[in-house]
Each structure stands twice: as C-alpha cells, then as structure tokens.
Design an enzyme around this catalytic site. Structure first.
Site, PDB file in Angstrom:
ATOM      1  N   LYS A  27      14.940   5.031   5.700  1.00 56.17           N
ATOM      2  CA  LYS A  27      15.851   4.702   4.602  1.00 56.17           C
ATOM      3  C   LYS A  27      17.229   4.353   5.154  1.00 56.17           C
ATOM      4  O   LYS A  27      17.819   3.330   4.800  1.00 56.17           O
ATOM      5  CB  LYS A  27      15.929   5.899   3.654  1.00 56.17           C
ATOM      6  N   ARG A  97      20.326  12.010   0.105  1.00 59.65           N
ATOM      7  CA  ARG A  97      18.930  11.580   0.101  1.00 59.65           C
ATOM      8  C   ARG A  97      18.234  11.824   1.436  1.00 59.65           C
ATOM      9  O   ARG A  97      18.777  11.524   2.488  1.00 59.65           O
ATOM     10  CB  ARG A  97      18.872  10.075  -0.206  1.00 59.65           C
ATOM     11  N   GLY A 106       8.305  10.881  -1.922  1.00 63.44           N
ATOM     12  CA  GLY A 106       8.379  12.013  -2.829  1.00 63.44           C
ATOM     13  C   GLY A 106       8.173  13.377  -2.187  1.00 63.44           C
ATOM     14  O   GLY A 106       8.142  14.388  -2.881  1.00 63.44           O
ATOM     15  N   MET A 108      10.074  14.909   0.180  1.00 65.92           N
ATOM     16  CA  MET A 108      11.291  15.681   0.477  1.00 65.92           C
ATOM     17  C   MET A 108      12.290  15.494  -0.662  1.00 65.92           C
ATOM     18  O   MET A 108      12.002  14.865  -1.653  1.00 65.92           O
ATOM     19  CB  MET A 108      11.864  15.238   1.811  1.00 65.92           C
ATOM     20  N   ARG A 347      11.742  -0.957   2.088  1.00 69.05           N
ATOM     21  CA  ARG A 347      10.850  -0.582   3.194  1.00 69.05           C
ATOM     22  C   ARG A 347       9.616  -1.473   3.108  1.00 69.05           C
ATOM     23  O   ARG A 347       9.313  -2.022   2.040  1.00 69.05           O
ATOM     24  CB  ARG A 347      10.463   0.889   3.111  1.00 69.05           C
ATOM     25  N   HIS A 474       3.949   7.755  -8.700  1.00 71.26           N
ATOM     26  CA  HIS A 474       3.429   8.522  -7.573  1.00 71.26           C
ATOM     27  C   HIS A 474       1.927   8.314  -7.403  1.00 71.26           C
ATOM     28  O   HIS A 474       1.438   8.056  -6.307  1.00 71.26           O
ATOM     29  CB  HIS A 474       3.748   9.998  -7.788  1.00 71.26           C
ATOM     30  N   ARG A 649     -32.712   2.892  23.800  1.00 67.54           N
ATOM     31  CA  ARG A 649     -32.685   4.209  24.437  1.00 67.54           C
ATOM     32  C   ARG A 649     -34.066   4.831  24.387  1.00 67.54           C
ATOM     33  O   ARG A 649     -34.708   4.868  23.328  1.00 67.54           O
ATOM     34  CB  ARG A 649     -31.695   5.114  23.701  1.00 67.54           C
ATOM     35  N   SER A 800     -23.414   3.597  29.291  1.00 71.55           N
ATOM     36  CA  SER A 800     -22.965   3.624  27.908  1.00 71.55           C
ATOM     37  C   SER A 800     -22.543   5.056  27.600  1.00 71.55           C
ATOM     38  O   SER A 800     -23.337   5.983  27.743  1.00 71.55           O
ATOM     39  CB  SER A 800     -24.096   3.176  26.983  1.00 71.55           C
ATOM     40  N   CYS A 867     -21.454   4.160  22.809  1.00 69.84           N
ATOM     41  CA  CYS A 867     -22.358   4.061  21.663  1.00 69.84           C
ATOM     42  C   CYS A 867     -22.300   5.299  20.780  1.00 69.84           C
ATOM     43  O   CYS A 867     -23.091   5.455  19.869  1.00 69.84           O
ATOM     44  CB  CYS A 867     -23.784   3.780  22.120  1.00 69.84           C
ATOM     45  N   TYR A 887     -17.594  -3.134  25.996  1.00 69.99           N
ATOM     46  CA  TYR A 887     -17.932  -3.246  24.573  1.00 69.99           C
ATOM     47  C   TYR A 887     -17.921  -1.881  23.901  1.00 69.99           C
ATOM     48  O   TYR A 887     -17.986  -0.846  24.563  1.00 69.99           O
ATOM     49  CB  TYR A 887     -19.309  -3.905  24.389  1.00 69.99           C
TER      50      TYR A 887
HETATM   51  P1  ADP Z   1      12.692   9.192  -2.592  1.00 71.35           P
HETATM   52  O1  ADP Z   1      12.617   9.052  -1.134  1.00 71.35           O
HETATM   53  O2  ADP Z   1      11.933  10.329  -3.146  1.00 71.35           O
HETATM   54  O3  ADP Z   1      12.440   7.888  -3.292  1.00 71.35           O
HETATM   55  P2  ADP Z   1      15.469   8.639  -2.939  1.00 71.35           P
HETATM   56  O4  ADP Z   1      16.469   9.233  -2.053  1.00 71.35           O
HETATM   57  O5  ADP Z   1      15.107   7.250  -2.640  1.00 71.35           O
HETATM   58  O6  ADP Z   1      14.202   9.567  -2.936  1.00 71.35           O
HETATM   59  O7  ADP Z   1      16.054   8.762  -4.380  1.00 71.35           O
HETATM   60  C1  ADP Z   1      15.380   9.006  -5.572  1.00 71.35           C
HETATM   61  C2  ADP Z   1      15.844   8.054  -6.653  1.00 71.35           C
HETATM   62  O8  ADP Z   1      17.250   8.131  -6.842  1.00 71.35           O
HETATM   63  C3  ADP Z   1      15.525   6.626  -6.319  1.00 71.35           C
HETATM   64  O9  ADP Z   1      15.086   5.965  -7.472  1.00 71.35           O
HETATM   65  C4  ADP Z   1      16.834   6.075  -5.865  1.00 71.35           C
HETATM   66  O10 ADP Z   1      16.922   4.707  -6.088  1.00 71.35           O
HETATM   67  C5  ADP Z   1      17.832   6.860  -6.715  1.00 71.35           C
HETATM   68  N1  ADP Z   1      19.107   6.968  -6.026  1.00 71.35           N
HETATM   69  C6  ADP Z   1      19.340   7.569  -4.847  1.00 71.35           C
HETATM   70  N2  ADP Z   1      20.616   7.426  -4.462  1.00 71.35           N
HETATM   71  C7  ADP Z   1      21.224   6.718  -5.423  1.00 71.35           C
HETATM   72  C8  ADP Z   1      22.539   6.225  -5.595  1.00 71.35           C
HETATM   73  N3  ADP Z   1      23.472   6.425  -4.684  1.00 71.35           N
HETATM   74  N4  ADP Z   1      22.796   5.520  -6.706  1.00 71.35           N
HETATM   75  C9  ADP Z   1      21.838   5.298  -7.630  1.00 71.35           C
HETATM   76  N5  ADP Z   1      20.589   5.728  -7.531  1.00 71.35           N
HETATM   77  C10 ADP Z   1      20.269   6.430  -6.431  1.00 71.35           C
HETATM   78 MG    MG Z   2      13.238   6.230  -2.616  1.00 70.62          MG
HETATM   79 MG    MG Z   3     -27.025  11.904  23.149  1.00 65.87          MG
END
Ligand code: ADP
Ligand code: MG
Ligand code: MG
Length: 910
Positions: A27, A97, A106, A108, A347, A474, A649, A800, A867, A887
């Site tokens: 991120k 974040r 989701g 952490m 990402r 999710h 074999r 083999s 194999c 192979y």
């Molecule tokens: P995750 O990795 O679980 O997606 P994020 O850190 O990306 O967690 O954040 C969760 C949500 O909060 C996401 O939808 C993200 O876009 C939003 N968010 C995080 N930081 C900001 C920010 N500075 N302003 C507006 N929205 C934010």
């Molecule tokens: Mg996110």
């Molecule tokens: Mg054998």
C-alpha cells in the site's frame, strides 16, 4: 536497521516508490508511486515494516528517532493539506492504515478520522459547513478506534456493543440507514459510545490527538500478529517475519454530502476478465462501508456515469493511466470529495484463473506486455489456477430443466466462476467441523456477508453464497483468490441464523439442504444440479469446435507460448485407455509412468495361481496366462502415444495385495476354490497366505525385489512389452519403449533385472525378425539409489525420480499414516508445506541433486525425469527445472499446469 523509518508522500513528490514494497508494504509503496506519477493522493507518510518487526520483537517499543521523524512528516502533511493536526480551527484528520508486502485483504487493522475530539469536531463542522458530517465522522472514529485500538470486548452474546447502540438509535429514530440519522441523534450516539467505553473498560476515550495517533499506530503494528492474519499468512505462504508498514494519511471525505462517494474498483473485470472499468460505490459514505456490505452498493459500470459524470471521467482516466503504468489490472480504492477524485490505494488485482488467462492474452494484444511476460510471470497466471478452466460447469440443458421445475431461487452477482452444489452450512465454524468429520462432504457456505473470520469455512466449502455485498466484497475477493465458485449480493435471499433457514419467496431451505450456485451467471437453485465438462475440456475431447469457444482459443494461445519457452518436457502418468487419450489431448510428450499392476489385478486368478505355486514350472505357466492381456494393453498404449516415448514400470506392489487374509475373509469359499484350482489343501492355502503377510509392506517384498525372487514375472512383462512394440511397429507406428525397474537400491539388483529384460528383447526381435530401439532404466525412489547414483548409472540408461516413495523413505513418513499429524505440523509451522504435495527441497531435493550429479558423472547424457505426484505441482516442477531434469511426468489433468510452470521457471531463471 536503517536510520530512516518514515517516508513522506504528497503534492506530487514521494520519498519512496513502487519498488520499495519490502520496506513500505504494498500500500505504502504504491501510494508513493501514484504520488510520483501525478495521480491525486491525499498526503501522508509510511512507517516502515522494520519498525513493525522491532515493535513486535521488543514488546511494543519503537526504535529511537521514530517520534521525531513522525512529527516532521506530520508537519509536511499539514503543509500539503493546508490544515493542522489537533487544531481547533482548521483540523487535519488522518487515517492510520496497515499494509504488508503482499496484500492480505481485510486481515489487519485500519482506523479512520483520527484527531477528532469535542473541540476538533466542532471546528470540522464549521469548516466544512456541515455539522452532520462532522458528527458522523466522530461517531465512526470512536467506533473504529474503540474496536481496533481499545479492543472493546464483545457482549456475552458475541455482539459488538457499538453496533447494538447504533441499532438501538436507528430503531428509536425509525430509520434504516446510518446516513439518515440527524445531528442530534449522532451526538446522542457519540455520548453512548463514550459511556460504553468507560463502563466496559474503566477508562475514558482518549481526547488528545497525539495519543490517538500513537494508539492507532501501535494497534496497526500489533494487528500483524492477530489470529486471522497468522492463519492467512500460513495459507498463502507469507513469512511471519515480514511485518506490516503503517500508513498515516490525510483523510479524504466521502461523507460530505451527495456530491461525495467512496468506492472500490477494478480496471477490468476479474471474474471472467472482460475489459472495462467496474466496481462498487456508495454515495455519501466512508471507506469501510463498501466492503462491509452494510448498504447494497451501486455499480460503477452502470450507474456512476449518470450519478457523477465529472468524477466518472476523472476515475476512468486514472484507471487507464494506472493500467498503462503498472501494465496490469489494478484494484483501486477511491473517495470522491465534493466532485474531486482521490486515490487511496492501488494494487495488482487478484483474479480468477479465467480472468488471469483472458487478461494476460488481452494485454499482449493491446501491446502493454509481451508474450514472455504473459506466460513467464507467475504472478499473472499462477499455474495452479489453470485448473479452473478444466473444472466442470453446469450443462445449460440441465440448468434449464431445473428452471422449468421451478427450482430457481434468485440471481445475485456472479463473483467467482464455477459450478457448485453443496449442503447449506451457515457458519464457518460448523463448516470446518463438518469437513473435519468427513473430507468428502460437499458444503455451500451461505452467509449474509463474510468477514475475515469466515476464511476457514470458505476454504472447506465448494462454493460461497452471500445475500449482501458486491463484486468487491470480502466474499467475492477471497473466493476469487481461492478459486471457488461464488455468488454475492443475492439480496432476495433472507438468511436467518437463529432458525437456520435460507429463504427466497416461498422457498424455505434449512441448514443441511442442498443448494446450487452458478458462479458464471449468479444464479441460485434449490437442490442439486449435475455438472458437465468445461468448454476447454469439451474442445479437447472433440465435442466442441475450437472456434466455438473463446476460452479455449485463449487457453490454446497461452499454451503455445508456454511450449515455446519451456525447457522441461512434460509427460503423463497414465495407463492404456481413455486416460491416455486425455493425456494426449492435454499435450503430453510421452508417458513417464505406466503402472502395470492393474493388469495383474484384472487377471487376479492367474496371479494367485502363480503366488501359490511351489515350483518354477507351475509358476511360469500361471504367469504366462497374463501375457496376452498385458501385450494387448501395451499395444493400445503404444498406438495412442503414436511414437512418443513410453516408460513402463515393472510390477511394483507386494504380492499380498493380490492374496491376503482380507481376500479370504471377504470372499467366503475362496480358500476352497483356490485349493481345488491348485490341487492343494485348504490348510496349505492358509499357510501360504500367512507367509505373505508383512508387518511393513512399504519396506517389504515389492518393487524389483519381486522380480529378483520371481524372475519369470519380469520375463513375462518384458516379453509382453517387446511383442507389443513389434506388433505396433509392424503397422508402421513408431515405438519407443522404456522399461523401468522399480525400487532399485543396488546396481546388482538393476543388473539382475536388466539381464532378463534384454534377453527377452533379443529373443522377441529374433522371433519377429525385427529390431526396436529401447531403453532400460530405473526409478530412483530410495535414498541409497540417489546416494549411489553414479554406480547405478553404469547400468541404467535413464533415471526417474519416484518422489512419492523417495519422500516416504527419506522422511521416514508413511503417506498412509501421516494424516494424523501433518495438519498439526502445518498449523504450527513445523513444515512449510505438505511434503507429499510439494517436494521437500532441502531434504528430498538434496538427494535428488545428488542423484542427478552422480548419474550424470557416469553417463553425461543420462535422461532424468520425475514421475511422483510432485511432477504436477508448480513449485516442484520449477525445482526440477533448476536441478536439470529433462522432463516431469504427472497425471493428465495436471499437464497444462506443468507446461505453464515449466515455461515460468525457464523464463525467470538464468
Ligand atoms: P484495507 O487494507 O483493509 O482495505 P485500508 O487501509 O485500505 O484497509 O482502509 C480501509 C478503507 O478506508 C478503504 O476503503 C480506504 O479507501 C479507506 N480509507 C483509508 N484511508 C483513508 C483516507 N485517508 N481517506 C479516505 N478514506 C480512507
Ligand atoms: Mg484497502
Ligand atoms: Mg514407488
């Protein structure tokens, strides 16, 4: 550890960039990169993953200098955003974040709206000229901070206390959604929130913005070690040592009114791979609302352009720019604040096998990447994911019949392609328990929505069905990653956890009832529906024309690119018949392992006569009864393989598999029958059977040890092979038999068997007055063979690796018994992976290297393959390339996977 702990980004310039994922997490690195390429990103800074490691190693301490660096960076953010953190006139709010090197969606924690208290909330209201917005933000902040940082415990009924308060106020106000609450109602909620914190934890909710910030930073670093993150890392092989970065970033507000929104998008569809920007958004909302599935989101591709034409255009341009820059599909998070788009994350998107193939091929055609990148980069198409293209789907006719029977329940969003039928299970816990009881159970996890806690349940289910959430929820995200069929947002479904029912209209199903989902179309049916082969399979089997299936055409294109670049050949483990034909359709370049035991089982009576015989003459006569049968089988295989090499074999399993007490018990009267057949007494039969019993058959009288003691078996098999070869050659078909001697440990064993084989070959060629080129070689499947490979190669013309037995004998672990402890081993990180699925490279792999080096030191051009079942496992295939095998051989269905994996390693290693 480096001196620099904090990396700033903002106003078009960043300290970091996309290559710094190890230090900044995915991120953070991408926020920096987007800033550098001129995409609007709220200013912020990233605290490195090293700090997380330090924090977790030192019982929550920070390295010296961190505090100053954070304060400096915060000043820069203030300057960039024209606001001040904690200021009572013009307050800056931030989010905190998590973000690891590889995305762990989701798993952490993240906290939004940090910096709010009774004073700043009023300043925010004045400044935004929107009191409702300020109190909504404050309400959200206390809830998130209370849950994540202060870890307010759930009630004894497992309910979130904040949610209960919120629900209570919504009911009192007579509204359905949070955004319908008034300022006064929000203020009352804030009071109740603070009170519940005080009452439950015995301390006040913090008001000092700096205390809030450091609290959030610590919680994010700590969330690296929470249970669900640990489980996730184990499943996806992410090392526990990495740590997460923490990103502190100025807030962009999506909850400032109806010209604001928040959303998650994909620069093209990641379920089937169709081009075009798509995703979910919510007007007047903040980040988490979309993913959580609280309100049903709107669709970007059909509604955003009408709702917010300006913002849509900005987003579409950004999406194109990002794809061009990253040369891959992006998964983005954005917020629209008063008409202006802010990017909060990008990402490389997770995608299904279908989408992966389509997107890779499309990107080549669009000129963004070349063929080598399309097949060579294993992150684009993880070889295993090709499997999805071969999985069964619903036959349209059968589905139509189900529709006509009135079994269609509803249609949701098609989030994970595939056909799935299973018994309804309403909780992840129950799903896991049922699976542990019976690994073959077919389950359908049905939930209102899923959350990271449901991961374990999703893993053991055939499919996932949710009533809420969109294509980026999710459930959708995770099922795509797991390659599971998934339908989300089936909002006509009503799911009652208490009564354990799932209903739509007048159809009411109970937990345990069967339900069916079509992840291609989003349809949901009650009951079971039978599946039929996938398009690719149908084309391969000649039941559909290639030009009728775009999926097949892309598959074929991709495979041709892979074949162009791979060094390893790919063979099949198969026996004569349909499977062999399938292997050819999948592109095998020969047979790496034809097991012959089934031919003996088919003629078990002759085999039993042979086993019971006391003298050579009788034994030989019995064995020769099997010969024509074997010859016919080999002929068929040679014909199907049409000139490709075929490794056969010689007999491998212990004799008691043909005749044991178990057989006598299961078939009453068998002993009498055998006695009559052989002219022996019933007692003699039982005595002989008792002699055959072994305490440890895996290490007993099997493999070449049978042929050494009963040379007539080897002679018969060799004769069958060569007679078959001559017959096929006589029809003008090329044949390349390779006779493989199993379980050799000593050169002398090999020599003993080789002599018999060659004598038979000479005899048959003389009788038939012809000559055929053939090879004799050995399996390397016990450690001694690998260690003495140089010696064994004096005789053997090919090796083999039989890695199933080699793993058993090297690890001293029986594959039939390891089920009791290996799950525990994996769960506790004692072994990184199941050694019977992926070659244990440090141990078994070391022996393989010794075997390769030894063999080739004697015979420079020694042909070497594998194999064992590992031959179809991508990581093992790559290892085989690395140690110089010629192979791999695997079951027919794994052939496309092995072809792709072989190309990936060839293109990425020197
Ligand atoms: P995750 O990795 O679980 O997606 P994020 O850190 O990306 O967690 O954040 C969760 C949500 O909060 C996401 O939808 C993200 O876009 C939003 N968010 C995080 N930081 C900001 C920010 N500075 N302003 C507006 N929205 C934010
Ligand atoms: Mg996110
Ligand atoms: Mg054998």
């Amino acid at each position: 550890m480096a001196e620099k702990h904090v990396y700033y980004f903002g106003n078009g310039k960043a300290d970091g960039n996309a290559t710094m994922k190890e230090t900044l997490g995915g991120k953070g690195a991408n926020l920096a990169e987007m800033t550098n390429i001129g995409i609007p990103v709220p200013a912020g800074f990233t605290i490195t993953t090293d700090v997380c490691v330090y924090y977790n190693d030192t019982n929550n301490q920070y390295p010296p200098g961190l505090k100053d660096q954070v304060e400096d960076a915060l000043k820069k953010v203030e300057k960039a955003m024209g606001a001040k953190y904690g200021c009572t006139e013009n307050p800056l709010l931030v989010s905190c974040r998590s973000g690891a090197r590889e995305s762990m969606p989701g798993m952490m924690d993240t906290v939004l709206n940090i910096g709010l208290n009774e004073d700043t909330v009023n300043a925010l209201a004045k400044q935004a000229n929107d009191e409702r917005f300020a109190w909504d933000s404050y309400r959200r902040f206390i809830q998130m901070y209370g849950d994540v940082v202060m870890q307010l415990p759930l009630t004894s009924d497992g309910e979130d206390r904040f949610e209960l308060i919120l629900e209570e106020h919504r009911e009192k106000a007579g509204v359905h959604y949070d955004h319908e609450l008034t300022v006064d109602q929000l203020k009352a909620i804030v009071d109740d929130y603070k009170k519940v914190v005080k009452d439950t934890l015995g301390k006040e909710f913090p008001t000092d913005p700096m205390e809030q910030l450091w609290g959030a930073i610590g919680a994010v670093f700590g969330s690296w070690s929470n249970d669900r993150a640990v489980v996730y890392r184990r499943q996806y092989n992410i090392p526990h040592e990495w740590g997460t970065a923490t990103n502190v970033q100025a807030m962009a507000f999506g909850n400032l009114g109806d010209d604001c929104a928040t959303g998650v998008g994909l620069t093209r569809d990641c379920s089937m791979g169709d081009p075009g920007f798509c995703g979910d958004y919510l007007i007047n909302a903040q980040g988490e609302d979309v993913v959580a599935g609280i309100r049903v989101p709107k669709r970007i591709e059909t509604q955003l352009e009408d709702d917010m034409p300006e913002a849509y255009k900005q987003l579409d341009d950004i999406a194109k720019k990002l794809e061009k820059h990253y040369k891959d599909v992006q998964d983005i998070e954005f917020t629209v604040q008063r008409g202006k788009v802010w990017l909060l994350q990008t990402r490389n998107a997770k995608r299904t096998g279908f989408a992966a193939v389509r997107i890779a091929v499309d990107l080549v055609e669009e000129g963004l990447i070349d063929e080598k990148e399309a097949v060579g980069n294993k992150r684009r198409i993880p070889a295993d994911d090709l499997n999805q293209l071969l999985q069964p789907i619903f036959d349209p006719a059968v589905k139509k019949a189900a529709q006509d029977e009135g079994r269609h329940m509803t249609t949701g969003i098609n989030a994970g392609p595939g056909a799935a039928t299973g018994q309804i299970v309403l909780s992840a816990e129950k799903a896991e328990a049922m699976f542990n009881e019976d690994n073959d159970v077919a389950l359908m996890l049905v939930r209102k929505e899923t959350s990271p806690e449901d991961l374990r349940g999703m893993r053991v289910s055939k499919g996932i069905l949710t009533a809420q959430g969109g294509a980026s929820s999710h459930a959708a995200l995770v099922s795509r990653q797991m390659g599971k069929a998934c339908v989300v947002g089936a909002d006509e479904l009503s799911i009652n956890y208490a009564d354990k029912t799932v209903s739509a209209g007048d159809k009411v199903l109970k937990e345990g009832d069967w339900i069916t989902i079509d992840g291609f179309t989003g349809e949901v049916f009650e009951g079971k529906i039978d599946t039929s082969p996938s398009e690719v399979m149908r084309v391969l089997e000649g039941k559909m024309k290639p030009e009728e299936s775009e999926t097949y055409q892309r598959y074929a294109k991709l495979m041709s690119w892979a074949d162009e670049h791979r060094k390893l050949k790919v063979r099949a483990n198969c026996e004569p018949g349909d499977v062999a034909e399938e292997a050819v359709a999948f592109g095998c370049e020969g047979v790496g392992l034809c097991r012959t035991e089934h031919m003996f089982f088919d003629k078990v009576e002759a085999m039993r006569k042979m086993i019971l015989a006391e003298d050579l003459e009788t034994r030989k006569k019995a064995v020769d009864e099997i010969l024509p049968h074997q010859r016919e089988d080999f002929e068929s295989l040679f014909r199907t393989m049409a000139g490709r090499p075929v490794t056969i074999r010689l007999l491998d399993p212990p004799l008691h598999e043909f005749l044991s007490d178990r057989h006598l018990e299961e078939e009453p009267g068998l002993d009498k029958k055998l006695a009559e057949m052989t002219g022996k007494s019933v007692e003699d039969i039982h005595r002989r059977v008792a002699e055959l019993e072994e305490l440890n058959p895996m290490l007993g009288h099997r493999g070449c040890r049978l042929g050494v003691v009963y040379p007539e078996i080897t002679a018969m098999q060799a004769r069958a092979i060569f007679e078959a070869a001559c017959n096929v050659k006589a029809d003008g078909i090329d044949v390349h038999p390779e006779v493989m001697i199993p379980l050799v440990g000593f050169l002398s064993e090999y020599r003993n068997q080789e002599k018999i084989v060659r004598e038979q070959a000479d005899a048959v060629f003389e009788e038939k007055n012809t000559n055929i080129e053939y090879m004799v070689g050995t399996m390397i499947e016990i450690p001694r063979a690998a260690l003495c490979a140089d010696e064994i190669a004096q005789g053997a013309e090919f090796f083999s690796f039989g890695t199933n037995d080699l793993t058993q004998t090297t690890l001293g672990m029986s594959r039939d018994d390891y089920g009791t402890f290996i799950p525990y081993y994996k769960e506790n990180d004692i072994v990184p992976a199941d050694p019977f699925q992926t070659v244990d490279q440090d141990g078994v792999g070391k022996l393989m290297k010794i075997g390769v080096e030894g063999g080739r030191s004697t015979r420079g051009d020694l042909k070497i393959g594998i194999c064992g079942e590992h031959g179809g496992d991508p990581a093992s295939v790559m290892f085989c390339h690395t140690i110089g095998l010629d192979y791999v051989s695997c079951s027919p269905r794994r052939i496309p996977i092995a072809r792709l994996a072989a190309a990936q390693i060839a293109l990425t290693s020197k």
